[in-house]
Design an enzyme around this catalytic site. Structure first.
Site, PDB file in Angstrom:
ATOM      1  N   THR A  46       0.886  -0.899  -0.102  1.00  0.00           N
ATOM      2  CA  THR A  46      -0.048  -0.184   0.126  1.00  0.00           C
ATOM      3  C   THR A  46       1.162   1.241  -0.162  1.00  0.00           C
ATOM      4  OG1 THR A  46      -0.112   0.250   2.503  1.00  0.00           O
ATOM      5  CG2 THR A  46      -2.202  -1.159   1.665  1.00  0.00           C
ATOM      6  N   ASP A  47       0.039   2.126   0.003  1.00  0.00           N
ATOM      7  CA  ASP A  47       1.361   3.539  -0.270  1.00  0.00           C
ATOM      8  C   ASP A  47       1.176   4.407   1.375  1.00  0.00           C
ATOM      9  OD1 ASP A  47       1.559   3.347  -2.696  1.00  0.00           O
ATOM     10  OD2 ASP A  47      -1.027   3.974  -3.441  1.00  0.00           O
TER      11      ASP A  47
ATOM     12  N   SER B  76       1.360   8.613   5.307  1.00  0.00           N
ATOM     13  CA  SER B  76       0.991   9.036   3.749  1.00  0.00           C
ATOM     14  C   SER B  76       2.165   8.874   2.797  1.00  0.00           C
ATOM     15  CB  SER B  76      -0.167  10.334   3.560  1.00  0.00           C
ATOM     16  OG  SER B  76      -0.790   9.947   2.326  1.00  0.00           O
ATOM     17  N   ARG B  77       2.290   7.948   1.629  1.00  0.00           N
ATOM     18  CA  ARG B  77       3.543   7.712   1.082  1.00  0.00           C
ATOM     19  C   ARG B  77       2.928   8.786  -0.133  1.00  0.00           C
ATOM     20  NH1 ARG B  77       3.353   2.048   2.419  1.00  0.00           N
ATOM     21  NH2 ARG B  77       4.900   1.909   3.532  1.00  0.00           N
ATOM     22  N   VAL B  78       1.774   9.277   0.123  1.00  0.00           N
ATOM     23  CA  VAL B  78       1.496  10.477  -1.632  1.00  0.00           C
ATOM     24  C   VAL B  78       1.423  12.021  -0.623  1.00  0.00           C
ATOM     25  CG1 VAL B  78      -0.716  11.395  -2.710  1.00  0.00           C
ATOM     26  CG2 VAL B  78      -0.159   8.906  -2.456  1.00  0.00           C
TER      27      VAL B  78
END
Length: 596
Positions: free
Chosen positions: A430-431, A456-458
């Site tokens: 997941t991101d 959150s990698r975004v």
């Protein structure tokens, strides 16, 4: 070795002898010769001998069986083919009689003797939702198999001497030796716009008692994920309405954000809040319940109905009482429905609740299929189980319509252990993840989001400019507060700077508490954060913080509509606008203090 040679010879003998059953007029010698020649070409043997048997049960025509192949040109077989062609849907009543008659006439006028073949096998072993079938060696992975009692299954395991099928129904009427035939169709589910607002099972059948659903299309449950060129970066926010998430761990449309934590820590509540917050935002929501109690699903449907969220939501339910194959197929079926909307250019939010139970169902199937167990008895391909599912969530390029699927998979941990097998697998796919901590939950911090382990990698790419600027240093402030609170809990003599930092942290912690079903709008979050980060609430008693915020937001809605309108339209937070918000907050504070 002798036994293997004997088996091989017996298999070859099966394909040199055929049985021709007929009803009505017996076939002539010339006809039998042509049939034998056709069989030789199809099966690939030099010579086949036919045994001719009269069988009135087939009504007319003939059926030829050779080895595992069956060639059906009987009245019963043709009637079944026509019935499947015309009445394959659940809405056969809508097919006019004139249409059926015209097709029958066309078949009579343009009659052409074609050999219709299908590969037929027999069950070797059946039980616990699994059937091992011998004789259909050419079946492909994911193919639907039709059993003689009408039950359908899917090919899940392919071996040299048999295939393993998972059953999408009861195995009570199936026995060793029961016939199973290939359908040459990939497993799929019906999809369509009418599925919105309904509760369905893993096969796409309605279970809410509201009647049949007219499908628009049929999509395979297993579908390759969009390629790199077919995607675009995540840049549009999928607002959850939860202050702690939208400020520190923003989720974008097309992102996969894991919700992880022990049982009863509020994982499903976050997903439900996110679904309810999509009202009026043109987002289709799909909730996939895997291994949940039926009472839990019923309560969830009632909650969404009361909030008006069922108007744009579909529930896919595979409860704990249903067999493991249905629990295994449920998230793939939900994703197939989501892809139908995504390819129309729509934004979809899908919740998988939860993938821990999904992995357990797959482990049960794999062990029954006699696959080698690995770590924690899971099969070796358990990572691929979830990676091929979650990779289907993405934001498509503008050339493909720009639709998106945003996934919120849920994983249940045991005693907060995020390093166990399934959690680490899904975290790596997941991101980002939102980690819910039991200790925070019991302290009354709800949602119990652990700021340190969540990410959150975004990141800010999925935030509006206004939210990005308003969030400021809230995450750092909270981390410093928690660290300082630990060191100062036994100290009575604190300097003014430390006291101010502790007061600021307590206010922030109180502001992040949010009851279920009360999502905030982007404007409300921006105003709250601007005022809080400026220290305008630090001297408010902690018990009064929520009431103060509620009154302040109502004041802005009634008396500062220009500020609200500018935030909505510009989605930015310039210095002038920020100063206007702070001035309005000061004006409200004077009114608030005078009314006390």
């Amino acid at each position: 070795m002798a036994q293997m040679k004997k088996d091989k010879h017996s298999q070859q003998d099966d394909y040199t002898k055929a049985t021709l059953r007929y009803a009505g007029t017996a076939p002539s010698g010339e006809q039998v010769k042509k049939i034998s020649e056709s069989l030789c070409k199809i099966i690939g043997v030099p010579n086949i001998s036919c045994e001719i048997i009269e069988d009135s049960s087939i009504g007319g025509g003939f059926i030829v069986k050779c080895g595992n192949y069956e060639f059906d040109w009987s009245d019963a077989g043709r009637a079944q083919q026509l019935r499947e062609k015309l009445m394959g849907t659940k809405h056969s009543d809508d097919v006019p009689a004139s249409h059926i008659i015209s097709i029958l006439k066309d078949k009579v006028i343009n009659f052409d003797l074609q050999v219709q073949d299908r590969e037929v096998g027999n069950i070797m072993w059946v039980g616990d939702g699994i059937a091992n079938v011998r004789g259909i060696g050419h079946a492909f992975y994911g193919e639907i198999i039709q059993f003689e009692d009408g039950t359908k299954g899917m090919v899940q395991d392919i071996r040299d001497d048999h295939v393993g099928c998972i059953l999408f129904g009861s195995d009570e009427k199936l026995r060793q030796g029961s016939r199973a035939a290939r359908t040459y169709k990939q497993a799929g589910v019906p999809v369509g716009d009418e599925f919105v607002g309904r509760v369905i099972n893993a096969l796409g059948e309605p279970i809410d008692g509201k009647g049949d659903i007219r499908e628009s299309d049929y999509r395979p449950v297993e579908q390759p994920a969009p390629g790199i060129v077919e995607r675009q970066s995540v840049k549009e926010p999928m607002e959850t309405g939860i202050l702690s998430i939208d400020t520190m761990f923003p989720i974008g449309r097309g992102q996969r954000e894991l919700i992880i934590g022990d049982r009863q820590t509020g994982k499903t509540s976050i997903a439900l809040d996110t679904i309810m917050n999509q009202k009026g935002k043109d987002v289709i929501c799909i909730y996939v319940g895997i291994g949940q109690k039926e009472s839990t699903i019923a309560k969830l449907v009632q909650t969404l109905t009361n909030a008006g969220a069922m108007e744009y939501t579909t529930i896919v339910s595979a409860t704990a009482s249903e067999p493991a194959p249905l629990q295994y197929i449920a998230p793939y079926a939900g994703t197939a429905l989501a892809e139908y909307f995504m390819h129309q250019g729509k934004d979809v939010l899908i919740v998988y609740d939860d993938l821990s139970k999904h992995a357990v169902a797959y482990r049960a199937l794999s062990l029954l299929l006699e696959r080698s167990p690995g770590r924690e008895a899971y099969p070796g391909d358990v990572f691929y189980l979830h990676s091929r599912l979650l990779e289907r969530s993405s934001r498509l390029s503008d050339a493909l319509g720009g639709g998106s699927i945003t996934a919120l998979p849920i994983i249940e941990t045991q005693a907060g252990d995020v390093s166990s097998y399934i959690p680490t697998n899904v975290i790596s796919i997941t991101d980002g993840q939102i980690y819910l901590e039991s200790d925070l939950f019991f302290e009354g911090m709800r949602p119990a989001v652990n700021v340190g382990l969540s990410v959150s990698r975004v990141g800010s790419s999925a935030q509006t400019k206004a939210m990005k600027k308003a969030s400021g240093s809230i995450r750092i402030d909270l981390a410093q507060y928690r660290e300082m609170a630990v060191f100062t809990q036994f100290s009575s003599d604190l300097d003014d700077a430390t006291k101010a930092q502790l007061d600021h942290g307590r206010v922030l912690m109180e502001l992040l508490k949010q009851p279920l079903g009360n999502p905030f709008t982007m404007v409300q979050m921006v105003i709250t954060l601007v005022v809080a980060n400026a220290g305008k609430m630090d001297d408010i008693p902690v018990k009064e913080v929520k009431a103060y915020r509620k009154a302040m937001l109502e004041y802005f809605e009634e008396n500062e509509k220009d500020i609200v309108t500018e935030i909505v339209e510009s989605k930015d937070l310039q210095d002038d606008l920020k100063n206007m918000i702070l001035k309005a907050a000061d004006d409200f504070r004077k009114i608030y203090d005078s009314n006390k």
